[in-house]
Structures are given as C-alpha cells and as structure tokens.
Scaffold this motif. Structure first.
Motif, PDB file in Angstrom:
ATOM      1  N   LEU A 105      70.894  60.805  35.189  1.00  0.00           N
ATOM      2  CA  LEU A 105      71.159  61.293  36.538  1.00  0.00           C
ATOM      3  C   LEU A 105      70.633  62.707  36.692  1.00  0.00           C
ATOM      4  O   LEU A 105      70.559  63.464  35.718  1.00  0.00           O
ATOM      5  N   GLY A 106      70.276  63.063  37.939  1.00  0.00           N
ATOM      6  CA  GLY A 106      69.780  64.407  38.219  1.00  0.00           C
ATOM      7  C   GLY A 106      70.796  65.443  37.792  1.00  0.00           C
ATOM      8  O   GLY A 106      71.991  65.196  37.801  1.00  0.00           O
ATOM      9  N   ARG A 107      70.300  66.608  37.408  1.00  0.00           N
ATOM     10  CA  ARG A 107      71.223  67.550  36.803  1.00  0.00           C
ATOM     11  C   ARG A 107      71.886  68.491  37.815  1.00  0.00           C
ATOM     12  O   ARG A 107      73.019  68.874  37.651  1.00  0.00           O
ATOM     13  N   GLY A 108      71.159  68.847  38.867  1.00  0.00           N
ATOM     14  CA  GLY A 108      71.759  69.730  39.867  1.00  0.00           C
ATOM     15  C   GLY A 108      72.645  68.927  40.795  1.00  0.00           C
ATOM     16  O   GLY A 108      73.247  67.939  40.391  1.00  0.00           O
ATOM     17  N   ARG A 109      72.712  69.334  42.069  1.00  0.00           N
ATOM     18  CA  ARG A 109      73.572  68.609  42.993  1.00  0.00           C
ATOM     19  C   ARG A 109      72.965  67.271  43.397  1.00  0.00           C
ATOM     20  O   ARG A 109      73.671  66.348  43.749  1.00  0.00           O
ATOM     21  N   SER A 110      71.640  67.193  43.389  1.00  0.00           N
ATOM     22  CA  SER A 110      71.020  65.954  43.854  1.00  0.00           C
ATOM     23  C   SER A 110      71.010  64.942  42.716  1.00  0.00           C
ATOM     24  O   SER A 110      70.115  64.924  41.886  1.00  0.00           O
ATOM     25  N   VAL A 111      72.042  64.133  42.708  1.00  0.00           N
ATOM     26  CA  VAL A 111      72.230  63.229  41.593  1.00  0.00           C
ATOM     27  C   VAL A 111      71.292  62.025  41.686  1.00  0.00           C
ATOM     28  O   VAL A 111      70.806  61.520  40.677  1.00  0.00           O
ATOM     29  N   ILE A 112      70.993  61.585  42.901  1.00  0.00           N
ATOM     30  CA  ILE A 112      70.125  60.414  43.077  1.00  0.00           C
ATOM     31  C   ILE A 112      68.655  60.821  43.101  1.00  0.00           C
ATOM     32  O   ILE A 112      67.822  60.262  42.376  1.00  0.00           O
ATOM     33  N   ALA A 113      68.334  61.820  43.949  1.00  0.00           N
ATOM     34  CA  ALA A 113      66.929  62.140  44.182  1.00  0.00           C
ATOM     35  C   ALA A 113      66.206  62.540  42.903  1.00  0.00           C
ATOM     36  O   ALA A 113      65.015  62.257  42.750  1.00  0.00           O
ATOM     37  N   SER A 114      66.894  63.189  41.963  1.00  0.00           N
ATOM     38  CA  SER A 114      66.196  63.596  40.748  1.00  0.00           C
ATOM     39  C   SER A 114      66.650  62.789  39.530  1.00  0.00           C
ATOM     40  O   SER A 114      66.548  63.233  38.398  1.00  0.00           O
ATOM     41  N   SER A 115      67.150  61.576  39.783  1.00  0.00           N
ATOM     42  CA  SER A 115      67.520  60.740  38.634  1.00  0.00           C
ATOM     43  C   SER A 115      66.285  60.009  38.105  1.00  0.00           C
ATOM     44  O   SER A 115      65.321  59.793  38.810  1.00  0.00           O
ATOM     45  N   LEU A 116      66.356  59.688  36.814  1.00  0.00           N
ATOM     46  CA  LEU A 116      65.222  59.059  36.144  1.00  0.00           C
ATOM     47  C   LEU A 116      65.709  57.794  35.458  1.00  0.00           C
ATOM     48  O   LEU A 116      66.856  57.704  35.028  1.00  0.00           O
ATOM     49  N   LYS A 117      64.815  56.836  35.345  1.00  0.00           N
ATOM     50  CA  LYS A 117      65.229  55.593  34.718  1.00  0.00           C
ATOM     51  C   LYS A 117      64.076  54.968  33.946  1.00  0.00           C
ATOM     52  O   LYS A 117      62.916  55.111  34.312  1.00  0.00           O
ATOM     53  N   ARG A 173      79.929  61.972  38.670  1.00  0.00           N
ATOM     54  CA  ARG A 173      79.145  62.681  39.682  1.00  0.00           C
ATOM     55  C   ARG A 173      79.363  62.146  41.095  1.00  0.00           C
ATOM     56  O   ARG A 173      78.450  62.173  41.927  1.00  0.00           O
ATOM     57  N   ASP A 215      78.909  64.774  44.060  1.00  0.00           N
ATOM     58  CA  ASP A 215      77.486  65.092  44.244  1.00  0.00           C
ATOM     59  C   ASP A 215      76.810  63.987  45.049  1.00  0.00           C
ATOM     60  O   ASP A 215      76.041  64.236  45.970  1.00  0.00           O
ATOM     61  N   GLU A 262      75.270  64.134  48.890  1.00  0.00           N
ATOM     62  CA  GLU A 262      73.811  64.223  48.855  1.00  0.00           C
ATOM     63  C   GLU A 262      73.205  63.495  50.055  1.00  0.00           C
ATOM     64  O   GLU A 262      73.748  62.491  50.521  1.00  0.00           O
ATOM     65  N   ILE A 267      70.823  61.012  50.944  1.00  0.00           N
ATOM     66  CA  ILE A 267      70.028  60.023  50.215  1.00  0.00           C
ATOM     67  C   ILE A 267      69.109  59.245  51.150  1.00  0.00           C
ATOM     68  O   ILE A 267      68.501  58.263  50.747  1.00  0.00           O
ATOM     69  N   ALA A 312      65.567  58.845  49.765  1.00  0.00           N
ATOM     70  CA  ALA A 312      65.334  58.258  48.440  1.00  0.00           C
ATOM     71  C   ALA A 312      65.049  56.769  48.560  1.00  0.00           C
ATOM     72  O   ALA A 312      65.682  56.081  49.348  1.00  0.00           O
ATOM     73  N   GLN A 350      65.557  53.709  43.640  1.00  0.00           N
ATOM     74  CA  GLN A 350      66.140  54.876  42.973  1.00  0.00           C
ATOM     75  C   GLN A 350      67.641  54.958  43.243  1.00  0.00           C
ATOM     76  O   GLN A 350      68.427  55.249  42.346  1.00  0.00           O
ATOM     77  N   PHE A 366      69.292  52.285  40.878  1.00  0.00           N
ATOM     78  CA  PHE A 366      69.598  52.553  39.469  1.00  0.00           C
ATOM     79  C   PHE A 366      70.516  53.756  39.304  1.00  0.00           C
ATOM     80  O   PHE A 366      71.321  53.802  38.383  1.00  0.00           O
ATOM     81  N   GLY A 367      70.405  54.698  40.256  1.00  0.00           N
ATOM     82  CA  GLY A 367      71.324  55.838  40.191  1.00  0.00           C
ATOM     83  C   GLY A 367      72.760  55.389  40.376  1.00  0.00           C
ATOM     84  O   GLY A 367      73.652  55.773  39.631  1.00  0.00           O
ATOM     85  N   GLU A 386      74.305  53.521  37.410  1.00  0.00           N
ATOM     86  CA  GLU A 386      74.745  54.423  36.353  1.00  0.00           C
ATOM     87  C   GLU A 386      76.071  55.099  36.736  1.00  0.00           C
ATOM     88  O   GLU A 386      76.999  55.179  35.938  1.00  0.00           O
TER      89      GLU A 386
END
Lengths: 614, 193
Positions: free
Chosen positions: A315-327, B84, B87, B91, B93, B96, B100, B103-104, B107
């Motif tokens: 999951l994204g590390r800052g506040r944007s948990v979705i936008a900067s998440s990686l998979k 989270r 957050d 956010e 979204i 997005a 994305q 999968f976010g 998790e």
C-alpha cells in the motif's frame, strides 16, 4: 534443591524466544509440555499475549514514544520494548533496533560485553551489549512467568524452577559460558543447558512417548536439520542397543551457520521488489510491508500445490493509500526456483559450500555464510562426519543418515521437506550402488509430528522430566574435543604466528559432571603475569584422549578464541609455578579448564576470551 | 424628662442608623444602595418580585465543559493503524483505475478484517442462514431485532431472516497510554535521512 513444581524449557532464539513448561503436580503420563503465552507490548500502550517473544529490542531516544506506552503489567516507565512492537516498529528504525543478539553472542569478531548494539546506531546513541540483550529477553520471560504463573506464590516463581535453557549445538565453550552468565544475571540459577536440535528430538520423543520404539530401529542414523530464523544447526543422533533396550546417542554436531529462514524471506522480498517496481527503489517502510506480504504469499504457495501464483501488494506509504499502491503476482515457478532450488539445490554428497561472497546475504558485522545452499552445507557436514564416524572402532555401523527430523518454521513448506529427503536419499543410493540380487537401499524417511515453531522449548521442558527419570535420555557429552596450542620448536616465520601442535585437554563426548587431568604435561607459569593459551576445538576427532598431541591438525581442528589466566600470588609459591591442565564439564553443561599445581593445593580457572579478536 | 428621653432615643437611633448604613455601605462594596432599591421595588411591584424569587433559590453550578472522550475514535484508530481505513476513506480515488482500487482494497480488506478479529469477537444476533424462517417471540429486544414488511398483530412473528445481525460477544480494546493525545488517529511520520 528440592524438586520444583514446574520444569521449564526456554528457547532463547536468534529471532524468537519461547518458553514451555511441564507441571509435575500432574501425573506423569498426562503431564505434557505447554507453551506460555508471553505478554508483550504489541503497539504503543497495548500489551497482549503471544506464543513467541520476538527476540528484538527497541531502544527509543528520550521523548520518542508517549510516556508510559512501553509499560508492562509488571513494570512501569520502561524505556525499551522487547517483542512484537520492537520487531514491527523497529524494522523502520534500524538505529534503535537490537536484532540477532544471539548471533553476536557467539561472534568472535566483537567484544560481547561491550555496548555495540544496535550495530547501525551512531556512536553517541543508546547501545547495549549482546550479553545485556540476552539478559533482557530472559528477564522479560521471568517477569512474564511470575506475572502469569506465579501470581505472588514465591515457590512458583521462575527463579525457583528447574530450567533447561537451549543453545545451538554449534555453540562453543565460550558462547555457552556467556549464555549461562546471561541466565544467572536474569536470576535463573537452577539451570541445565541443552542443544537445540536435541531439544527438537526430545519434542519428537514426547509426541511419540508410546510408539517411538516402533518408529526407529537399531542402527538408524538420524539427521536433525534445524533451520531457524537466522541460523542453521545440524546434529546426528544414532539409535543403538544395550541389553535389549534402545539407546540414543548424539554422535555429531555441525558448525555454526548464519543462514536461516529470514535469508529466504529477504531473497524473496528482493525478487518481488524488482518485479513490483522495476528499476525503482522501495523505502524501508515499504520493504518491511513487502517482506510480510512475501512471507504470506510464500506460505500459501508452498502449502497449496494447486495455486499457481499469489498476489503481493504494497500500500502507498503517505496518505494516498490507493493511488500509490503497488502490486505484483509471485508465480509458483519463480518462488520454487528461488527457494527450493536456490536454497535447497540437489547436490551430490561431495558438494562443498562456495566460499565467495554472495550479494544480498551479507550485512556488515555478522559473518553470514556466503553460500545460501543449505543442502551444500548439509552435504559438507554429512560427508566429513561420515568419514570420521567410519573411523570408529565399531565397524559396520551406518555412516550416512537414513532418517531426518526437521525443525524450524521454514519447514512448514512441504516442498522444502520433500527436497531435503530427496537429496539425502540420493546420497544413500550413490554410496550403495544396487547389486544384483540385493534390493536397492531404502530412501531416507522423515520423522514427523512436532510443532515446528515450539518444538525446541517444548522438548526442553520434556527433557526436564527426562532428567527426573521419566523417559529416555539422549547420550552424547561434549560435541567437541578441545585442545590447547603448544608451540613447536620450528623457527617462526616473520609476521606469522609460530606453528603449534594441538594438545587434547578434553576429549570428545565428555559427560556432564566428569573431569580429566593431564599431570604429564607441565607448564611453568609466571605468577602475576597474564598468560594466554591458544585454544582449539574439533567436532570430528573422536579418538583423541586427554594428553594426545596432534601435529597435523589444520584439516580437522579449528582455532577458537584464546583462553587466559593470571596466577594470583599465593603464600609459599615461587615466581615460576609448574602447573598442569585440568578439564571438567559442570552439571550445567559448561566446560571448565583450570591450572593446578603439582600438589593439587592451588587451582586457577582459565577464562574464555569473549573480547575482540586481536 | 419623658420628652427628653424620646429626643435622646431618636437621636441615638438616627446615629445608630447612620453607623449601620455606613457599615453596610462599606461591607456591601457600594451595593447597599442597590439592595435598598431592590427592597423598595419588591415591596411595590409584584411582577418584579416574581422575577427576583427564583434568583434567590439555591444556585446549582453548571458542570465545567469536559474534554471529549477519545473512546468513540479508538476503533477507527485501530482500523487506520492496521488497515489504513481512514487514509482510504479520505482519499480521492476518482482518478485511480478500477484495477488499482481493486488490489488496494483487497489488501486493506484483509488487514482490516484481521484487525477487527483481533479486538472484537462477533456473533450473529439471530443464528441461522439468510432467508431461513425464524420466529420472533414476545418480549424481543427491539434494538436487536428489527421487523419489516407486513407487520400486524402481536408476537410471536414468523418471517424470513434477511440479515442475521452482528453482536459483539467480547471486546479487547486497550485503553490508550496516559497522556497520549486521543485525537490523533495516525501520527505524522517523519523520516530522518
């Protein structure tokens, strides 16, 4: 000491610590080792019980955590935390995190009583010694026990119980001594040491109290493979017979290998990091998340043969948990290739561990092994020991293991157990080529039925019962022969240490409570001046007795940290005193070496050097 | 003598009244005049008297404003810390891609579910599967069972179980350490390079 109500086993591990106990007030046939739930800080201000205490210490600076948030039910205003919160949070603060203290405890490269941990901390930061870290884990266990179990009854306090503390089989005399020192500093006096792979074997014996005699046969040679979080520990146990009864003897132990399950998870996380963010870099917090995600993915893939891939999400590390998440998806083929083939490659018995440095496994400080191939280390150990076992007088005994007992969370993965069994079976087959009319040798079988995470603590507690006469005891004594270096008369080469011969002072297999004396070899020691002896050990040479002098020793004997003594001035002694060496193995399981005068009136203990190697 | 006595008494009374008045004036900090005014008007004006009466009744001090409790926020804090959730909910979204978000959320879903299971034990209010026929007996707790549809007459009622409900059987939410700011749902994170 009157027999305590509880016998307690403590597994002071590199990455996890556990405690199990047997209540002897219960009839023996129903008394089973149980694990103690250990209260620990799991989040700031939150204490919960867990079956394991992660062996991590978090040492925050002043004001870095809310006041009182590291409190435990038995202790207020603690300025450090041990356990789950320390591991989870400290992972992002390497300068405040003490990890792998046990590996440092047996590391000859550092002063084990000096404040060197956290290794990555700055010079002016809070630091503690590897010894102190061990003391704190043990003290945490003692406090937890007294809070949960003793509840104000003095006789039930941990300090009053009989304790079996486990150490790696590969720990040498100095590391054992330090472990005992840590336990005593934590208030644990009634102590016996037990080798961890043996403890795992006792756990198996406990699980099969009624039928173990049917599961092994005379002549079996059992390899115990204990792959912990940070270390791999090997032991061979032989099944023999004496007046109709089966007897078990620990016949060999391996070298100390800094290679374990954490290395595998780390390797997997690095692979996943490349996949999830090609060319990019994940920060420490994301790597930590990825590590947990990879471990979960690995466990599901290796547990369920039908899965072809498992998702790993960061999951994204800052506040944007979705936008900067990686998979990414970890594919079964890749995971198996990396773990099964990378760490457990199929190798012949002649394989030797590579000596070159492998990237990704080394960290400044600890002497990690350079070859990640666990099976190569296995082969090296089994080959050398089988040659040494073949030299024993009792010919015809098996020299290659035909059974294996696994220990450590790594082996929850069936694919890894299967691979080790296959590799070991191939060694047996190669050594005994099929002959006409004779059936081909049977493969190696696996002994099952223990809890891979808690077996060592439980087995240690069960050993406490065995010591009281309830169960079969594994024989063995010391797993090494010990030597001191005697200088030869050869001219020394400038810049090189003078060549030495190895004089055996304690033979292989010395039992607890026995001693040996070497009155023939005398040394003239000068009173008041420190004297250092070079000190050596061998896990291979079984036929040397006290007094044996070995000239060509480099192949089978390795040099350990020196031992030293200073003769205090005593009445009636001259300036130079003739002394001889004396060895004793204590009831606790420590080796004690002393210098004794001819008339045996004076004795000085030789100290193991746990300070930095010169 | 009789007249002298009365003159002396009147003068004495006048002096006494002045003395008492001065004392009252001093003691009253200048409010004595106001008091006399109120006295006079109370005697003359009935409406005024009615307004004054409650003011003389025992005064109950109103409670001091208390610091709001952080207790209602604890579960949100836990779900944010472990999964989270805050957050995510705060956010934007909208930009997005669905994959994305997918999968976010998977998790986060796993992590939040684990977090809930760690701190509370849940059970259904009414055992049974959805669409099972259930009976609601007289004396049921209306906060635990909600009746919908063609409700008529009096219990027992028979009907289809649309939602079995959730009830917390056990709760293990630790109190925050003393001195911790309960209004902080996620601490700011500062990484030292």
């Amino acid at each position: 000491m009157p027999a305590s109500r509880f016998v307690v086993g403590i597994d002071l591990g590199t990455t996890n610590t556990a405690l199990a106990y047997v209540d002897t007030s219960v009839p023996v046939d129903r008394a089973r080792p149980e694990a103690l739930g250990i209260p620990q800080v799991v989040n700031p201000g939150e204490v919960a019980e867990r079956p394991l205490l992660p062996s991590f210490l978090y040492l925050p600076g002043p004001g870095e955590v809310p006041a009182g948030s590291l409190n435990l039910p038995w202790s207020e205003n603690l300025d450090y935390a041990a356990g789950e919160f320390a591991r989870n949070f400290g992972g992002q603060v390497p300068t405040r995190l003490v990890a792998s203290a046990k590996s440092w405890l047996c590391h000859p490269g550092v002063d084990r009583k000096a404040n060197v941990l956290p290794w990555k901390a700055h010079d002016d930061a809070r630091k503690i010694s590897p010894l102190e870290a061990s003391i704190r884990y043990l003290r945490h266990l003692a406090d937890a026990w007294n809070h949960v179990m003793a509840k104000g009854v003095p006789a039930n306090r941990l300090e009053e119980q009989e304790i079996v503390l486990t150490v790696p089989a590969s720990f040498d005399a100095a590391a054992r001594e330090l472990t005992v020192e840590a336990a005593r500093a934590a208030g644990l006096e009634h102590l016996t040491l037990l080798e961890e792979p043996q403890a795992a074997f006792y756990a198996w014996l406990d699980a099969h109290r009624d039928d173990w005699r049917e599961l092994v046969q005379v002549g079996d040679l059992i390899l115990v493979v204990d792959v912990g979080g940070g270390t791999t520990d090997l032991t061979l146990i032989e099944v023999g017979q004496e007046s109709g009864n089966l007897v078990l003897t620990r016949v060999a132990v391996g070298d100390h290998l800094l290679l374990g399950g954490d290395n595998m998870d780390l390797a997997l996380a690095h692979t996943a990091a490349q996949q999830i963010k090609p060319g990019g870099r994940l920060d420490a917090g994301q790597m930590l998340q990825l590590g947990y995600a990879c471990r979960a993915a690995k466990e599901s893939l290796l547990a369920d043969a039908k899965l072809t891939s498992a998702a790993v999400t960061v999951l994204g590390r800052g506040r944007s948990v979705i936008a900067s998440s990686l998979k990414t998806d970890l594919k079964r083929d890749d995971v198996e290739k990396l773990l099964v083939d990378g760490f457990f490659p199929p190798v012949p018995l002649e394989a030797k561990p590579q000596q070159s440095m492998a990237a990704g496994l080394t960290e400044i400080g600890l002497p990690y092994v350079s070859d990640p191939g666990v099976t190569r280390h296995l082969a090296h150990f089994v080959k050398r020991q089988s040659e040494a076992l073949g030299e024993r007088e009792t010919a015809g005994k098996r020299t290659l293991p035909n059974a294996v007992l696994f220990n450590g969370g790594v082996f929850k993965a069936e694919a890894l157990r299967k691979r080790v069994v296959e590799v070991m079976s191939s060694w047996v087959k190669d050594a005994e080529p099929p002959k006409k009319g004779k059936k081909s040798p049977q493969g190696v079988r696996s002994l099952e039925g223990t809890n891979l995470d808690l077996a060592v603590a439980r087995g240690a507690a069960y050993y406490g019962l065995v010591r009281r006469g309830n169960g079969v005891r594994i024989r063995g004594g010391t797993a090494r022969a010990y030597y001191v270096g005697i200088e030869t008369s050869l001219p020394a080469i400038p810049g090189a240490a003078p060549p030495i011969k190895a004089l055996c002072v304690a033979p292989f297999g010395m039992e607890e409570g026995t001693e040996t004396d070497l009155p023939k070899q005398e040394f003239g020691l000068i009173v008041g001046e420190p004297v250092q002896f070079r000190f050596l050990g061998s896990t291979l040479r079984r036929n040397d007795t006290a007094g044996t002098l070995v000239e060509e020793w480099e192949e089978q004997i390795e040099e350990l940290q020196p031992i030293s003594v200073t003769l205090a001035e005593k009445q009636g002694l001259g300036r130079t005193v003739p002394v001889h060496l004396h060895a004793r193995v204590t009831e606790v399981g420590q080796l004690e070496l002393s210098c004794i005068t001819r008339d045996a009136k004076h004795r000085w203990k030789l100290e193991f050097n746990v300070r930095e190697r010169d | 003598m009789n007249q002298d006595f009365w003159l002396g008494a009147a003068a004495g009374a006048a002096i006494l009244a002045i003395l008492v008045g001065a004392l009252l004036f001093l003691a009253g900090g200048g409010r004595t005049g106001l008091g006399l005014q109120v006295l006079g008007r109370t005697l003359r004006d009935r409406q005024f008297a009615d307004k004054v009466r409650p003011m003389l009744a025992t005064v109950i001090e109103s409670p001091k404003p208390v610091k709001p409790s952080g207790a209602p926020l604890r579960m949100l804090l836990i779900l944010q810390r472990e999964g989270r959730l805050l957050d995510f909910l705060m956010e934007d979204i909208s930009g997005a891609p669905d994959a994305q978000v997918g999968f976010g959320v998977r998790e986060m879903h796993r992590k939040c579910q684990d977090a809930i299971k760690k701190v509370i034990d849940l059970e259904p209010v009414l055992p049974g599967n959805e669409n099972d026929t259930v009976t609601v007996n007289a004396g049921f707790d209306p906060s635990a069972v909600r009746l919908t549809g063609n409700v008529a007459g009096s219990p027992p009622f028979k009907g289809a179980l649309i939602h079995p409900g959730w009830r917390v059987r056990a709760m293990r939410i630790a109190a925050p350490p003393e001195g911790a700011d309960e209004m902080v749902l996620a601490p700011a994170e500062v990484e030292i390079p």
